[in-house]
Design a protein around this motif. Structure first.
Motif, mmCIF file in Angstrom:
data_model
loop_
_atom_site.group_PDB
_atom_site.id
_atom_site.type_symbol
_atom_site.label_atom_id
_atom_site.label_comp_id
_atom_site.label_asym_id
_atom_site.label_seq_id
_atom_site.Cartn_x
_atom_site.Cartn_y
_atom_site.Cartn_z
ATOM 1 N N GLY A 1 0.830 -1.211 0.000
ATOM 2 C CA GLY A 1 0.000 0.000 0.000
ATOM 3 C C GLY A 1 0.856 1.250 0.000
ATOM 4 N N ALA A 2 1.998 1.179 -0.682
ATOM 5 C CA ALA A 2 2.971 2.279 -0.633
ATOM 6 C C ALA A 2 2.468 3.553 -1.285
ATOM 7 N N ASN A 3 1.433 3.459 -2.100
ATOM 8 C CA ASN A 3 0.872 4.665 -2.728
ATOM 9 C C ASN A 3 -0.316 5.222 -1.957
ATOM 10 N N GLY A 4 -0.634 4.612 -0.820
ATOM 11 C CA GLY A 4 -1.723 5.116 0.000
ATOM 12 C C GLY A 4 -1.267 6.255 0.882
ATOM 13 N N PHE A 5 -2.171 6.775 1.666
ATOM 14 C CA PHE A 5 -1.894 7.925 2.530
ATOM 15 C C PHE A 5 -0.733 7.650 3.481
ATOM 16 N N VAL A 6 -0.852 6.619 4.288
ATOM 17 C CA VAL A 6 0.221 6.304 5.236
ATOM 18 C C VAL A 6 1.459 5.838 4.488
ATOM 19 N N GLY A 7 1.266 5.048 3.448
ATOM 20 C CA GLY A 7 2.398 4.519 2.692
ATOM 21 C C GLY A 7 3.269 5.600 2.096
ATOM 22 N N LYS A 8 2.663 6.614 1.491
ATOM 23 C CA LYS A 8 3.449 7.690 0.878
ATOM 24 C C LYS A 8 4.276 8.425 1.924
ATOM 25 N N ASN A 9 3.673 8.697 3.068
ATOM 26 C CA ASN A 9 4.404 9.396 4.128
ATOM 27 C C ASN A 9 5.506 8.519 4.709
#
Length: 370
Positions: A8-16
């Motif tokens: 989920g690296a492109n999700g909200f937590v993932g990106k941060n």
């Protein structure tokens, strides 16, 4: 170097999280997204030391997709992770909704149970975090964050809908979430009742959340800044600014101009005073007044001049010669009449701080020649 896979690296937590982890040369970050080829994904999972599983479904019109995205996907990944000889630690992003009897909540609870059974059978260490509502930069509005939704629409002068202003929100700020995940990666997770948790839980009602965000928007007109000693207000303000339209980062300040130059108020606070910018033309002297309680700090950042003082009970004049090439702060004590004169051939620009915002009803300013 510790290898870390982040689903989920492109999700909200993932990106941060990925952006932060990439700042540390001790980590090799292997991001996994929907676009990652399965062979590459599986190769990552079979070699890493730590897995942060953030991928999942939290909003859908088809309830069966909750089970597909939160349970079946995890089972599929665990089948691959089982082949990793390092027995990596697995951090699962769950939700406080796992305690609720809803399709989403049941899927998150089932995912927790699947992971717990896997850990028993395979001796992997696991960390299950039941996150509350999360907020911060890079979260999609109109999706799963009420903070993102309100910030986005209010910053664009749109109305927001509130069904019950008294609903209490339990929040974690994204920086606190990332910091906790990093502690977990280092083997030092925060435990509460022996369960992993993100410290610095923040609470606010929906109604007060809307009020605060609207105050942030109005701050451009009244020049105020938030109460930054409050962790919630500080985090909300940073979040709000991240949702400004890209063509609306700047705003104009009202300038008070005359033939002597200009005076412009920049920032006002309730408890930390006011910052203003003073511009004096060559040969111009400004000031010649004193204060009972108001104190100031002058910082010349361009040009050259002299700041003069005289105790109102004395005839002795004190002079401080200042220049923008050598930054020097000059304190203006109470009971001293003072002025500032431009001695150069260009504008004299001074940053001025006062310990209180200007109050026309009580200016505490008394004219008197130095």
């Amino acid at each position: 170097m510790k290898a870390i896979a982040v689903t989920g690296a492109n999700g909200f937590v993932g990106k941060n999280l990925v952006a932060d982890l990439n700042l540390n040369d001790d980590y090799k970050v292997l991001p996994i997204t929907k676009a990652t080829p399965l062979q590459e994904r599986d190769q990552y999972l079979k070699q890493v030391d730590f897995i942060v599983h953030l991928a999942g479904v939290n909003r859908t019109e088809d309830d069966t997709e909750y089970t597909q995205g939160n349970v079946y996907l995890l089972q599929e990944l665990l089948g691959v992770i089982q082949e990793n000889p390092k027995h990596p630690t697995i951090l699962l992003s769950s939700s406080i909704h796992a305690a609720n009897d809803t399709p989403y909540g049941r899927s998150k609870l089932e995912a927790e149970e699947v992971l717990e059974k896997f850990a028993e059978d395979n001796e992997n260490e696991i960390l299950i975090y039941r996150f509350p509502n999360l907020f911060g930069k890079w979260c999609n509005p109109d999706y799963n964050s009420v903070v993102a939704t309100f910030c986005y629409h209010i910053s664009r002068n749109a109305e927001v809908s509130v069904h019950d202003s008294n609903v209490q929100l339990t929040l974690n700020y994204i920086d606190d979430v990332v910091a906790e995940i990093k502690r977990a990666i280092k083997g030092n997770p925060t435990l509460l009742d022996n369960k992993p948790t993100v410290p610095n839980v923040l609470r606010i009602t929906v109604g007060n959340l809307v009020k605060k965000i609207k105050v942030f928007k109005q701050s451009r007109e009244n020049l105020t800044v938030p109460h930054l000693a409050d962790p919630l207000e500080k985090a909300l303000y940073s979040t709000y600014l991240s949702y400004l339209p890209e063509d609306d980062f700047s705003y104009m300040l009202p300038m008070h101009t005359d033939d002597r130059g200009s005076f412009t108020e920049f920032i006002k606070t309730v408890d930390h005073g006011q910052i203003s910018i003073n511009v004096s033309k060559p040969g111009v002297t400004k000031g010649n007044h004193w204060h009972h309680t108001k104190v100031e700090k002058f910082l010349v950042v361009s040009g050259k001049g002299v700041i003069r003082f005289r105790n109102i009970r004395s005839n002795e004049i004190i002079e401080y010669f200042v220049t923008g090439t050598q930054l020097e702060v000059v304190d203006v004590p109470v009971g001293y009449t003072h002025n500032i004169e431009n001695l150069g051939d260009s504008d004299l620009i001074t940053v001025m701080w006062a310990n209180e915002p200007f109050n026309p009803a009580n200016p505490d300013t008394y004219a008197l020649e130095v």
